[in-house]
Design a protein around this motif. Structure first.
Motif, PDB file in Angstrom:
ATOM      1  N   UNK A  62       0.818  -1.213   0.000  1.00 38.92           N
ATOM      2  CA  UNK A  62       0.000   0.000   0.000  1.00 38.92           C
ATOM      3  C   UNK A  62       0.851   1.262   0.000  1.00 38.92           C
ATOM      4  N   UNK A  63       1.854   1.307   0.882  1.00 41.55           N
ATOM      5  CA  UNK A  63       2.630   2.539   1.036  1.00 41.55           C
ATOM      6  C   UNK A  63       3.943   2.250   1.735  1.00 41.55           C
ATOM      7  N   UNK A  64       4.833   3.230   1.635  1.00 42.48           N
ATOM      8  CA  UNK A  64       6.033   3.222   2.469  1.00 42.48           C
ATOM      9  C   UNK A  64       5.742   4.078   3.696  1.00 42.48           C
ATOM     10  N   UNK A  65       6.532   3.883   4.710  1.00 40.99           N
ATOM     11  CA  UNK A  65       6.390   4.696   5.917  1.00 40.99           C
ATOM     12  C   UNK A  65       6.542   6.175   5.575  1.00 40.99           C
ATOM     13  N   UNK A  66       7.486   6.493   4.694  1.00 49.22           N
ATOM     14  CA  UNK A  66       7.702   7.874   4.262  1.00 49.22           C
ATOM     15  C   UNK A  66       6.464   8.477   3.626  1.00 49.22           C
ATOM     16  N   UNK A  67       5.772   7.709   2.789  1.00 51.11           N
ATOM     17  CA  UNK A  67       4.555   8.219   2.145  1.00 51.11           C
ATOM     18  C   UNK A  67       3.479   8.546   3.168  1.00 51.11           C
ATOM     19  N   UNK A  68       3.393   7.741   4.227  1.00 52.02           N
ATOM     20  CA  UNK A  68       2.412   8.018   5.283  1.00 52.02           C
ATOM     21  C   UNK A  68       2.809   9.259   6.078  1.00 52.02           C
ATOM     22  N   UNK A  69       4.072   9.339   6.448  1.00 52.34           N
ATOM     23  CA  UNK A  69       4.549  10.476   7.243  1.00 52.34           C
ATOM     24  C   UNK A  69       4.382  11.784   6.483  1.00 52.34           C
ATOM     25  N   UNK A  70       4.653  11.757   5.182  1.00 48.39           N
ATOM     26  CA  UNK A  70       4.541  12.975   4.370  1.00 48.39           C
ATOM     27  C   UNK A  70       3.106  13.280   3.953  1.00 48.39           C
ATOM     28  N   UNK A  71       2.169  12.410   4.308  1.00 44.54           N
ATOM     29  CA  UNK A  71       0.769  12.640   3.972  1.00 44.54           C
ATOM     30  C   UNK A  71       0.420  12.352   2.523  1.00 44.54           C
ATOM     31  N   UNK A  72       1.285  11.649   1.809  1.00 43.07           N
ATOM     32  CA  UNK A  72       1.012  11.319   0.401  1.00 43.07           C
ATOM     33  C   UNK A  72      -0.064  10.253   0.271  1.00 43.07           C
ATOM     34  N   UNK A  73      -0.182   9.420   1.298  1.00 45.85           N
ATOM     35  CA  UNK A  73      -1.236   8.414   1.363  1.00 45.85           C
ATOM     36  C   UNK A  73      -1.794   8.430   2.780  1.00 45.85           C
ATOM     37  N   UNK A  74      -3.093   8.180   2.915  1.00 46.00           N
ATOM     38  CA  UNK A  74      -3.664   8.153   4.261  1.00 46.00           C
ATOM     39  C   UNK A  74      -3.262   6.887   5.009  1.00 46.00           C
ATOM     40  N   UNK A  75      -3.190   6.979   6.316  1.00 42.14           N
ATOM     41  CA  UNK A  75      -2.933   5.812   7.148  1.00 42.14           C
ATOM     42  C   UNK A  75      -4.230   5.059   7.358  1.00 42.14           C
ATOM     43  N   UNK A  76      -4.555   4.788   8.595  1.00 42.47           N
ATOM     44  CA  UNK A  76      -5.788   4.054   8.902  1.00 42.47           C
ATOM     45  C   UNK A  76      -6.994   4.877   8.458  1.00 42.47           C
ATOM     46  N   UNK A  77      -7.883   4.221   7.734  1.00 45.39           N
ATOM     47  CA  UNK A  77      -9.063   4.908   7.230  1.00 45.39           C
ATOM     48  C   UNK A  77     -10.363   4.448   7.877  1.00 45.39           C
ATOM     49  N   UNK A  78     -10.309   3.367   8.641  1.00 44.78           N
ATOM     50  CA  UNK A  78     -11.488   2.936   9.408  1.00 44.78           C
ATOM     51  C   UNK A  78     -11.045   2.065  10.571  1.00 44.78           C
ATOM     52  N   UNK A  79     -11.921   1.915  11.543  1.00 49.89           N
ATOM     53  CA  UNK A  79     -11.575   1.207  12.780  1.00 49.89           C
ATOM     54  C   UNK A  79     -11.362  -0.297  12.604  1.00 49.89           C
ATOM     55  N   UNK A  80     -11.860  -0.857  11.518  1.00 47.08           N
ATOM     56  CA  UNK A  80     -11.721  -2.296  11.318  1.00 47.08           C
ATOM     57  C   UNK A  80     -10.555  -2.697  10.440  1.00 47.08           C
ATOM     58  N   UNK A  81      -9.862  -1.714   9.905  1.00 51.84           N
ATOM     59  CA  UNK A  81      -8.777  -1.969   8.965  1.00 51.84           C
ATOM     60  C   UNK A  81      -7.580  -2.635   9.654  1.00 51.84           C
ATOM     61  N   UNK A  82      -7.171  -3.761   9.109  1.00 52.69           N
ATOM     62  CA  UNK A  82      -5.952  -4.416   9.594  1.00 52.69           C
ATOM     63  C   UNK A  82      -4.785  -3.892   8.755  1.00 52.69           C
ATOM     64  N   UNK A  83      -3.696  -3.540   9.437  1.00 57.35           N
ATOM     65  CA  UNK A  83      -2.516  -3.012   8.757  1.00 57.35           C
ATOM     66  C   UNK A  83      -1.305  -3.822   9.208  1.00 57.35           C
ATOM     67  N   UNK A  84      -0.471  -4.193   8.248  1.00 60.67           N
ATOM     68  CA  UNK A  84       0.757  -4.923   8.551  1.00 60.67           C
ATOM     69  C   UNK A  84       1.941  -4.032   8.167  1.00 60.67           C
ATOM     70  N   UNK A  85       2.843  -3.784   9.114  1.00 61.01           N
ATOM     71  CA  UNK A  85       4.019  -2.953   8.860  1.00 61.01           C
ATOM     72  C   UNK A  85       5.274  -3.813   8.873  1.00 61.01           C
ATOM     73  N   UNK A  86       6.070  -3.685   7.822  1.00 59.14           N
ATOM     74  CA  UNK A  86       7.318  -4.441   7.685  1.00 59.14           C
ATOM     75  C   UNK A  86       8.472  -3.451   7.684  1.00 59.14           C
ATOM     76  N   UNK A  87       9.341  -3.546   8.663  1.00 63.75           N
ATOM     77  CA  UNK A  87      10.512  -2.667   8.666  1.00 63.75           C
ATOM     78  C   UNK A  87      11.774  -3.507   8.745  1.00 63.75           C
ATOM     79  N   UNK A  88      12.586  -3.322   7.748  1.00 60.99           N
ATOM     80  CA  UNK A  88      13.878  -4.005   7.705  1.00 60.99           C
ATOM     81  C   UNK A  88      14.889  -3.227   6.914  1.00 60.99           C
ATOM     82  N   UNK A  89      14.467  -2.180   6.244  1.00 63.59           N
ATOM     83  CA  UNK A  89      15.340  -1.594   5.269  1.00 63.59           C
ATOM     84  C   UNK A  89      16.005  -0.290   5.613  1.00 63.59           C
TER      85      UNK A  89
END
Length: 120
Positions: A62-89
């Protein structure tokens, strides 16, 4: 981690290697990464393994962390949304965490100085 243990609205964070089953990732509405190229190159975390097996595609990210932080893409959009974050890079995450741990230890008077502070 098993998919049935992940409730709607949960954020799962990939901390290590292959500690969650594929369904944990598959059931998420959003997959966020810090650096997808590094994640797939290392190939050890669940989404990277899924990618190598053809079960997850570049366009599923869906997005990179940078895209979320910069507001280029929205983060959570509803209370039921499951989000998986992968950080290794991004080593900057390690540096930020180390700085936080160091400051917390200093504030609490914990730890042992290994280097004379006059040298630093």
């Amino acid at each position: 981690m098993r998919a049935e243990h992940v409730k709607p609205g949960a954020l799962t964070v990939q901390l290590s290697h292959h500690e969650c089953e594929f369904d944990v990732v598959s059931q998420c509405q959003k997959i966020v990464v810090d650096n997808w190229d590094v994640v797939t190159h290392r190939g050890t975390v669940t989404p990277a393994i899924m990618h190598a097996e053809g079960l997850l595609h570049d366009e599923d990210i869906y997005a990179t962390l940078g895209e979320l932080i910069l507001g280029r893409k929205p983060g959570r959009e509803n209370d039921g949304e499951r989000i998986h974050f992968v950080h290794q890079g991004m080593g900057v995450e390690d540096v930020a965490l180390a700085q936080h741990i160091y400051r917390t230890a200093c504030e609490r008077g914990l730890g042992q100085r290994l280097i004379d502070s006059r040298i630093i």
